[in-house]
Scaffold this active site. Sequence first.
Site, PDB file in Angstrom:
ATOM      1  N   ILE A 654      61.597 -28.571   1.136  1.00  0.00           N
ATOM      2  CA  ILE A 654      62.680 -27.587   1.226  1.00  0.00           C
ATOM      3  C   ILE A 654      62.286 -26.257   0.582  1.00  0.00           C
ATOM      4  O   ILE A 654      63.083 -25.320   0.547  1.00  0.00           O
ATOM      5  CB  ILE A 654      63.973 -28.110   0.562  1.00  0.00           C
ATOM      6  CG1 ILE A 654      63.729 -28.481  -0.896  1.00  0.00           C
ATOM      7  CG2 ILE A 654      64.544 -29.271   1.339  1.00  0.00           C
ATOM      8  CD1 ILE A 654      64.992 -28.871  -1.652  1.00  0.00           C
ATOM      9  N   VAL A 662      58.615 -28.181  -3.355  1.00  0.00           N
ATOM     10  CA  VAL A 662      59.893 -28.817  -3.668  1.00  0.00           C
ATOM     11  C   VAL A 662      60.336 -29.672  -2.480  1.00  0.00           C
ATOM     12  O   VAL A 662      60.311 -29.216  -1.335  1.00  0.00           O
ATOM     13  CB  VAL A 662      60.975 -27.769  -3.992  1.00  0.00           C
ATOM     14  CG1 VAL A 662      62.274 -28.455  -4.395  1.00  0.00           C
ATOM     15  CG2 VAL A 662      60.510 -26.847  -5.110  1.00  0.00           C
ATOM     16  N   ASP A 774      59.841 -15.031 -14.723  1.00  0.00           N
ATOM     17  CA  ASP A 774      59.706 -14.971 -13.255  1.00  0.00           C
ATOM     18  C   ASP A 774      61.079 -14.963 -12.605  1.00  0.00           C
ATOM     19  O   ASP A 774      61.349 -15.730 -11.687  1.00  0.00           O
ATOM     20  CB  ASP A 774      58.868 -16.142 -12.750  1.00  0.00           C
ATOM     21  CG  ASP A 774      58.435 -15.954 -11.290  1.00  0.00           C
ATOM     22  OD1 ASP A 774      58.535 -14.815 -10.778  1.00  0.00           O
ATOM     23  OD2 ASP A 774      58.003 -16.929 -10.656  1.00  0.00           O
TER      24      ASP A 774
END
Length: 916
Positions: A654, A662, A774
Amino acid sequence: MAKQIMSSSNFLFFSLVLLIITVLSPVPNFASASVEEGNALLKWKETLQISNNSLLSSWIPLPLNSSTSIPCTSWFGVVCNADESIQKLNLTSSGLRGTLQEISFFLLQNLTHFDLSVNSFFGPIPPQIRLLSKLIYLDFSQNKFSGEIPPEIGSMVSLEFLDLSSNNLSSTIPSSLGVLTSLNVLSLYQNQLSGPIPSSLGNLSNLQSLYVAENNLSGPIPNELGNLKSLTFLVMAMNRLSGYIPSSLANLSNLYRLNLAHNKLSGPIPIDLGKLKSLTRLLVSNNTLSGSIPSSIANLSNLQFLFLDQNKLSGPIPIELGNLKALTNFQVSQNLLSGSIPSSLENLSNLQCMFLQRNNFSGLIPNELGNLKSLTDLVVSNNQLSGSIPLSLANLSNLQLLYLDVNKLSGPIPTGLGNLKSLTDLDISNNKLRGSIPPEFANSTRLRRLDLSSNHLVGEIPKKFGKMKSMLSLYLSNNQLSGNIPLELGSFHELLVLDLSTNRLNGSIPRSIGQWAQINYLNLSNNKLSGKIPSEIGPVPLSPNLLNASVQGNPGLCGNVTGVKLCTSQIMKKKNDPFRQKLILVIMLPLIGVVLLGLLTYGLIAYRQQRKKSPHKPLEEESGDYFHITSFDGKVVYDDILKATNGFNEAYCIGTGGYGIVYKAKLQPDNVVAVKKLHSSSDDVDHSGFLNEVRALTNIRHRNIVKLYGYCSHAHNSILIYEYLENGSLGSILKNDVLAKELDWLTRVNIVKGVANGLAYMHHDCSPPIVHRDISISNILLDSDYEARISDFGTSKLLKLDSSNWTAVAGTYGYIAPELAYTMVANEKCDVYSFGVVALEVVMGKHPGELITSLPTLSDDHHLVLANVGDSRIPPPSSQVEKEVMSVLRVSRACLNYNPLERPTMHQVSNLLMKA
């Protein structure tokens, strides 16, 4: 006779004495007062920073023992009374920065007017200000004053005007202000005031305007405010006020404006508010008000703005509201209203904006709406409306925005809509419309956004569309359109988005698209297009702004583009390329040798280690740091994940990030999780440090941070197990024009607030603090209610072998703070900068790009307004929501300051947005 002579002598003697005293006495020095006051002001001036010296250059030092009235005659901003004592001090918009600590208030006791508004004064307001006992007018608005409002102001009983708005004042509103019975105006909005509104304010019998909006005030609205019979403006929006709207407000017979929007008010709208015959604006948006809309509101004959949106109101719109002849703006969107749209609304002859979206309205769109000649915005999206689009809407010659999307409308699109010369935005997507696209749309030369997607339209795309020179976004996807893509579309020189996917279009892709220099989204997938893909959308982008170009699902297309087969000529060229054949031999032969040697070495090492081992251990105990987190057992979860993802099959993928892939995994019993399989092998991870950090992160519990359930270290894979969020990443939604329309302005503001709250928690409430490094739209995930969750926090630094060295640059290009290019030191202010980019991107709907670098050169915020930078894919917000969006823009600009020391902390950012 002698007595008369003595009496005359005495009279002459006393007269002579009086004359001598008069001659010898000094002339009264009326100027001495202004000289003493002037010297006090000069002493204060020395403590100030003055950006515009010309304004206070007239404040010159006074000659020693001067008796002149220089301050009264030539000083800027100074006005004196007849006794030449300073009476008024007006330094508004003078570019001053400093405090009030050095002012000798006891020397200015004749001051009646004191105006320091629109400067940069900071620090507390000294309690000694009470010495200005004659003060009538006090304006300290639009500065940076902090601390509490001095309760001593309550002793300044002559005050008629008090404005402390747009500062950083905190604590509570002093109840002592209720003593200022002469007060006409009390303005405290845009501060950080908290606590309840004092009931003592109900004693201000002469008060005409009360502004306390944009604070953190809580508790109920005092019933005593109903005693303010002179009140004309009551503005309490954007706080945390709760409880019912007191019916006592119906006693404010002179009330002109009532704004209670953006609070936590509940219960019904009081029927008695229909008694406020002078009311022109009634704003109660964004609360949790319930019940029906009172028909008594129809008695407000002067009402111009009626904002009831974003509540839990139910039932139909009262037909009596058609009596509001003065109404110009009517908003009831995002409620639970039902029934039909009353035809009586045709009587609202002055109506300009009508927003009814996101309710349960059913039935037909009334033909009578075509009589609203002044209407500019009509939005009835996301309801259950059926039937055809009324032909009468073509009579709305001033209409600029028409949104009828997500309903059950059927029949053809009226050709008359093409006669709406003022129309800029038209969305009739997600209905059941049939027939062809009327070529008359080409007459709407101002049209910027046209969305006809997800209907049952057939036929060809009209060639006349090329006349619409203003077109920015054209959505025709998910229909049954056929024929060629017209060459004439190449004239859309300003085009940003074109989505023609999932139709029956055939023929080749026209080369004229090479003229779309601004395009950032192009989707031609799932059609019947054929031929070679033009080089303009090949490896070299059509536009430097292009974020997504999809041509997949067209079996007849070929070219050097991902997801599309190569053309025959390209295949033959590659096969017959002598250089390519030699290159294959040069690369492959040594590679085969290296692989064989590696396999042999690996086999020997494995064999030796196997012989040294004790009896064989189960796989999960050979090399695993398993631990128990929530309902997951590390000893079995790895096998369950392998089964749920079919061995990490790409069908379950996904998302892909810089540190791993992931997958979505459904575990028993019915637990859905997100599993990140790290790119690094187990040997690359510092297990002791990594595991300690992961365990620390599992203790974090915040609604705006993704939950980390656990970590599995296995001989073959290292994985992180997170909660699964249904709506995926913010980036994937913003880059998809269909999904982006689900993010209305209020949802976007709440997303920004959620990210700010999560970062503030990481920076200020965790020990030790966690720096994300990030923050980007790809690492912001959304749940089913579009609530924001920060993900991937800390992963980049956790993967470093030396956990003490966090200085390597990490992050996503376009979000990295500029100081990292030369300091290589990451701290909380780097996250603040990245947050500023994300906040701006949420408002714009795209990455701000060069706007970031130009912000420091802008002299003011005039460019950074919603009309210039707002996402054009969604309808404009209400005026109240627009204020919240503008707060986001102002905060984002502060976060993007090039100097890290001048950026706010995330705690400050979170507090500022909570006021919005």
